[in-house]
Design a protein around this motif. Structure first.
Motif, PDB file in Angstrom:
ATOM      1  N   ASP A 139       0.688  -1.384  -0.048  1.00  0.00           N
ATOM      2  CA  ASP A 139       0.025  -0.147   0.120  1.00  0.00           C
ATOM      3  C   ASP A 139       0.808   1.370  -0.066  1.00  0.00           C
ATOM      4  OD1 ASP A 139       0.977   0.047   2.424  1.00  0.00           O
ATOM      5  OD2 ASP A 139      -1.001  -0.192   3.595  1.00  0.00           O
ATOM      6  N   ARG A 140       2.402   1.006  -0.216  1.00  0.00           N
ATOM      7  CA  ARG A 140       2.952   2.163  -0.163  1.00  0.00           C
ATOM      8  C   ARG A 140       4.151   1.958  -1.029  1.00  0.00           C
ATOM      9  NH1 ARG A 140       4.180   6.820   2.865  1.00  0.00           N
ATOM     10  NH2 ARG A 140       2.724   6.354   4.193  1.00  0.00           N
ATOM     11  N   VAL A 141       4.454   2.917  -2.046  1.00  0.00           N
ATOM     12  CA  VAL A 141       5.762   2.897  -2.997  1.00  0.00           C
ATOM     13  C   VAL A 141       6.550   3.861  -2.908  1.00  0.00           C
ATOM     14  CG1 VAL A 141       6.149   2.701  -5.544  1.00  0.00           C
ATOM     15  CG2 VAL A 141       4.126   1.357  -4.457  1.00  0.00           C
TER      16      VAL A 141
ATOM     17  N   THR B 104      -5.013   4.572  -7.839  1.00  0.00           N
ATOM     18  CA  THR B 104      -4.735   3.318  -7.168  1.00  0.00           C
ATOM     19  C   THR B 104      -4.740   3.429  -5.773  1.00  0.00           C
ATOM     20  OG1 THR B 104      -2.280   3.977  -6.654  1.00  0.00           O
ATOM     21  CG2 THR B 104      -3.042   2.593  -8.996  1.00  0.00           C
ATOM     22  N   GLY B 105      -4.729   4.673  -5.029  1.00  0.00           N
ATOM     23  CA  GLY B 105      -4.551   4.898  -3.445  1.00  0.00           C
ATOM     24  C   GLY B 105      -3.397   4.610  -2.984  1.00  0.00           C
ATOM     25  N   LEU B 106      -2.463   4.049  -3.732  1.00  0.00           N
ATOM     26  CA  LEU B 106      -1.315   3.796  -2.933  1.00  0.00           C
ATOM     27  C   LEU B 106      -0.504   4.846  -2.648  1.00  0.00           C
ATOM     28  CD1 LEU B 106      -1.917   0.783  -4.544  1.00  0.00           C
ATOM     29  CD2 LEU B 106       0.778   0.799  -4.400  1.00  0.00           C
ATOM     30  N   ALA B 107       0.032   4.945  -1.368  1.00  0.00           N
ATOM     31  CA  ALA B 107       0.725   6.204  -1.017  1.00  0.00           C
ATOM     32  C   ALA B 107       2.217   6.015  -1.742  1.00  0.00           C
ATOM     33  CB  ALA B 107       0.928   5.938   0.530  1.00  0.00           C
ATOM     34  N   VAL B 108       2.360   7.195  -2.354  1.00  0.00           N
ATOM     35  CA  VAL B 108       3.695   7.351  -2.941  1.00  0.00           C
ATOM     36  C   VAL B 108       4.479   8.464  -2.601  1.00  0.00           C
ATOM     37  CG1 VAL B 108       4.577   7.960  -5.310  1.00  0.00           C
ATOM     38  CG2 VAL B 108       2.304   6.871  -5.133  1.00  0.00           C
TER      39      VAL B 108
ATOM     40  N   THR C 178      -3.032  11.138  -7.858  1.00  0.00           N
ATOM     41  CA  THR C 178      -1.927  10.241  -7.272  1.00  0.00           C
ATOM     42  C   THR C 178      -1.736  10.584  -5.808  1.00  0.00           C
ATOM     43  OG1 THR C 178      -0.699  10.044  -9.314  1.00  0.00           O
ATOM     44  CG2 THR C 178       0.526   9.433  -7.256  1.00  0.00           C
ATOM     45  N   ASN C 179      -1.755   9.694  -4.964  1.00  0.00           N
ATOM     46  CA  ASN C 179      -1.416   9.834  -3.571  1.00  0.00           C
ATOM     47  C   ASN C 179      -0.315  10.269  -2.960  1.00  0.00           C
ATOM     48  OD1 ASN C 179      -2.518   9.960  -0.852  1.00  0.00           O
ATOM     49  ND2 ASN C 179      -2.928   7.755  -0.578  1.00  0.00           N
ATOM     50  N   ILE C 180       0.210  11.222  -3.554  1.00  0.00           N
ATOM     51  CA  ILE C 180       1.695  11.526  -2.952  1.00  0.00           C
ATOM     52  C   ILE C 180       1.568  11.949  -1.662  1.00  0.00           C
ATOM     53  CG2 ILE C 180       3.600  13.150  -3.297  1.00  0.00           C
ATOM     54  CD1 ILE C 180       2.402  13.792  -6.190  1.00  0.00           C
ATOM     55  N   SER C 181       2.524  11.109  -0.814  1.00  0.00           N
ATOM     56  CA  SER C 181       2.362  11.093   0.656  1.00  0.00           C
ATOM     57  C   SER C 181       3.609  11.614   1.387  1.00  0.00           C
ATOM     58  CB  SER C 181       2.279   9.604   1.171  1.00  0.00           C
ATOM     59  OG  SER C 181       2.646   9.365   2.288  1.00  0.00           O
ATOM     60  N   ARG C 182       4.806  11.750   0.587  1.00  0.00           N
ATOM     61  CA  ARG C 182       6.052  12.389   1.039  1.00  0.00           C
ATOM     62  C   ARG C 182       7.008  12.819  -0.044  1.00  0.00           C
ATOM     63  NH1 ARG C 182       6.963   7.546   4.510  1.00  0.00           N
ATOM     64  NH2 ARG C 182       5.880   7.928   6.227  1.00  0.00           N
TER      65      ARG C 182
HETATM   66  C1  LIG Z   1      -3.184   7.820   0.822  1.00  0.00           C
HETATM   67  O1  LIG Z   1      -1.985   7.254   1.551  1.00  0.00           O
HETATM   68  C2  LIG Z   1      -2.220   7.505   2.859  1.00  0.00           C
HETATM   69  C3  LIG Z   1      -0.823   7.272   3.595  1.00  0.00           C
HETATM   70  O2  LIG Z   1       0.116   8.126   3.656  1.00  0.00           O
HETATM   71  C4  LIG Z   1      -3.442   6.839   3.419  1.00  0.00           C
HETATM   72  O3  LIG Z   1      -3.547   6.742   4.863  1.00  0.00           O
HETATM   73  C5  LIG Z   1      -4.614   7.101   2.577  1.00  0.00           C
HETATM   74  O4  LIG Z   1      -5.780   6.312   2.960  1.00  0.00           O
HETATM   75  C6  LIG Z   1      -4.419   6.945   1.104  1.00  0.00           C
HETATM   76  N1  LIG Z   1      -5.506   7.724   0.546  1.00  0.00           N
HETATM   77  C7  LIG Z   1      -6.400   6.793  -0.350  1.00  0.00           C
HETATM   78  C8  LIG Z   1      -7.394   7.874  -1.075  1.00  0.00           C
HETATM   79  O5  LIG Z   1      -6.058   5.672  -0.387  1.00  0.00           O
END
Ligand SMILES: *[C@@H]1O[C@H](CO)[C@@H](O)[C@H](O)[C@H]1NC(C)=O
Ligand SMILES: *[C@@H]1O[C@H](CO)[C@@H](O)[C@H](O)[C@H]1NC(C)=O
Ligand SMILES: *[C@@H]1O[C@H](CO)[C@@H](O)[C@H](O)[C@H]1NC(C)=O
Ligand SMILES: *[C@@H]1O[C@H](CO)[C@@H](O)[C@H](O)[C@H]1NC(C)=O
Length: 462
Positions: free
Chosen positions: A58-60, A76-80, A113-117
């Motif tokens: 769930d994270r890339v 995709t929802g994956l944290a990037v 895109t779920n850019i997280s960091r």
């Molecule tokens: C995006 O990534 C975060 C982790 O950084 C996660 O908590 C969140 O659920 C993700 N958002 C979606 C829409 O999947």
């Protein structure tokens, strides 16, 4: 399948599914480092689709801000996690440049895109490059400011990754401290920034490096005599804990013990040179699997008990263009054609691990692996909720014919005393005793089937 089991499953499954729905999705999860220094790697869109659909990842983490890759993970929802390449870091001491960089590389993709960091450089603190080193914290601050300007700072944190070379010693975990000269000048302002913005201190931790034949069991989470830290009196049963506690000690020493620690890279090569100790696909599989399980278990480390750690495996793919010894090119979970090198327990692919939640009918219940005549075991998903795991143990061990003596104190599977380990034993026993249907391993979507035998030492899984 006997009638009572059918009835039990019909009554129990909706309850378990409901419970899991109420509690929400699994916390934590599994991250992977997506390096692209290989000649035959698949198109990014295929990689993104595969990870989202067929794995528990769930994270890339990306090593640059390639627009094609950022676009591939849209929806995709994956944290990037996006790495800002080292070469760009010195230029980010200009706020105008930081704004432009965010405007061009982050903002256009952040909606889908779920850019997280943003990870500012890789292992800058051990690069021995003064320009780079002095630019690090100002670059991080400017990127944060640029994110604030486009209202993305709530979602996108700014951090950087460190190798263990940022410490002077990792011999005694309690004696861990940052390299002289770096501690006050670089690391302290960095920690102040991380604390202020709620970002984690990220470390690349590899028990594989510095390995000897004598420390192989310690590195691989196998049964071993343990290592006593004479400073704290605490006993370590694995090397990764020792490395993380050394980092924690160093951070605490500077007064920032509350800053979170995340494992941005860990891994193990599946092949190497003759002279490299401990290389091999089975060892790589065992290490990665156990590292994921251990860090997600909630046991924590001796100095940081009762917590989970975010962890990203290095690496997603074998990368044949990387320099150095053979091992460097063989850290991948997958080969260039996306076939797995081994099963590290990250699949939802029916050939390797059956996604039990989608196989609730008896007809489909056997799973492809079982149909192919391969043995299967039921284990908790790596990031399964702790309360659910306890419920799974209580439920499984309460069933007639399920004997959980082995996970009670003194039993052969009691040590290591972890909820994940005990739940794996109990859930598997229940699954095996009930005819080995995939739905007997559902457990409110906290169970998953694997073809890798979880047995260890004297603890044999049925
Ligand atoms: C995006 O990534 C975060 C982790 O950084 C996660 O908590 C969140 O659920 C993700 N958002 C979606 C829409 O999947
Ligand atoms: C230091 O790093 C910068 C940015 O990557 C690079 O341009 C420069 O050549 C490096 N300096 C040395 C002495 O390696
Ligand atoms: C380590 O163990 C392997 C396998 O037992 C052996 O072949 C190798 O020579 C040992 N290496 C050293 C440095 O002792
Ligand atoms: C960790 O959790 C255990 C079991 O819940 C508890 O007994 C122990 O006091 C906790 N330790 C710390 C340091 O919080």
């Amino acid at each position: 399948m006997t009638l009572p089991t059918v009835v039990l499953v019909q009554i129990l499954l909706p309850i378990l599914l409901l419970l899991s729905a109420i509690r929400g999705a699994d916390a934590g999860g599994i991250g992977v480092n997506y390096g692209t220094r290989g000649t035959t790697l698949p198109p990014p869109a295929d990689v993104a689709r595969f990870l989202a659909r067929d794995t528990l990842v769930d994270r890339v983490r990306l090593f640059d801000a390639d627009p094609a890759v950022l676009q591939a993970f849209a929806g995709t929802g994956l944290a990037v996690d996006v790495t800002v390449p080292n070469g760009v870091v010195p230029r980010l001491v200009s706020l105008a440049f930081a704004r432009r960089w965010v405007g061009e590389n982050v903002a256009p993709y952040a909606r889908a895109t779920n850019i997280s960091r943003l990870l500012v450089g890789n292992e800058v603190t051990t690069e021995a490059n003064r320009t780079l080193l002095l630019a690090l914290v100002p670059a991080m601050q400017n990127l944060h400011t640029a994110l604030v300007a486009v209202s993305l700072h709530g979602r996108i944190k700014v951090s950087t990754t460190h190798s263990l070379g940022v410490l002077t010693t990792t011999e005694q975990p309690s004696a861990g401290r940052f390299r002289d000269g770096y501690d006050a000048a670089i690391v302290k302002p960095l920690l102040r920034f991380l604390r202020a913005t709620g970002a984690p201190f990220m470390v690349n931790a590899y028990p594989f490096y510095g390995l000897t034949n004598d420390t192989l069991d310690f590195a691989l989470f196998r049964v071993n005599a343990g290592v006593m830290d004479e400073g704290s009196g605490l006993v370590y049963s694995n090397m990764l804990d020792a490395q993380l506690d050394a980092v924690h000690s160093a951070i605490r020493r500077l007064g920032f013990g509350d800053v979170d620690i995340a494992v941005s890279e860990t891994g193990w090569p599946s092949a190497g040179e003759d002279w490299e100790v401990g290389v091999g696909a089975e060892l790589a599989r065992d290490y990665n699997k156990k590292a994921i399980r251990h860090l997600g278990s909630g046991v924590g480390t001796p100095l940081m008990p009762n917590r989970t750690f975010e962890v990203s495996i290095f690496s997603l793919f074998d990368e044949n263009l990387k320099p150095g010894p053979v091992s460097e090119r063989n850290f991948g979970l997958f080969r260039g054609d996306m076939t797995p090198v081994y099963d590290a327990g990250i699949f939802t692919d029916p050939e390797t691990v059956v996604p039990v939640s989608t196989k609730l009918t008896p007809a489909a219940g056997q799973g492809a692996a079982a149909a192919a005549g391969r043995r299967q075991w039921c284990v908790p998903k790596p990031a399964a909720d702790e309360m659910m795991l306890q419920e799974n143990i209580d439920f499984a061990c309460g069933q007639e014919g399920v004997d959980c003596a082995a996970i009670r104190p003194g039993g052969v599977c009691y040590e290591p005393d972890t909820l994940q380990g005990h739940a794996a034993y109990a859930m598997n026993l229940y699954f095996q005793s009930n005819g080995q249907h995939a739905f007997d391993c559902d457990f409110g979507q906290t169970g998953v089937l694997t073809t890798a035998d979880p047995s260890f030492g004297g603890c044999k899984f049925m």
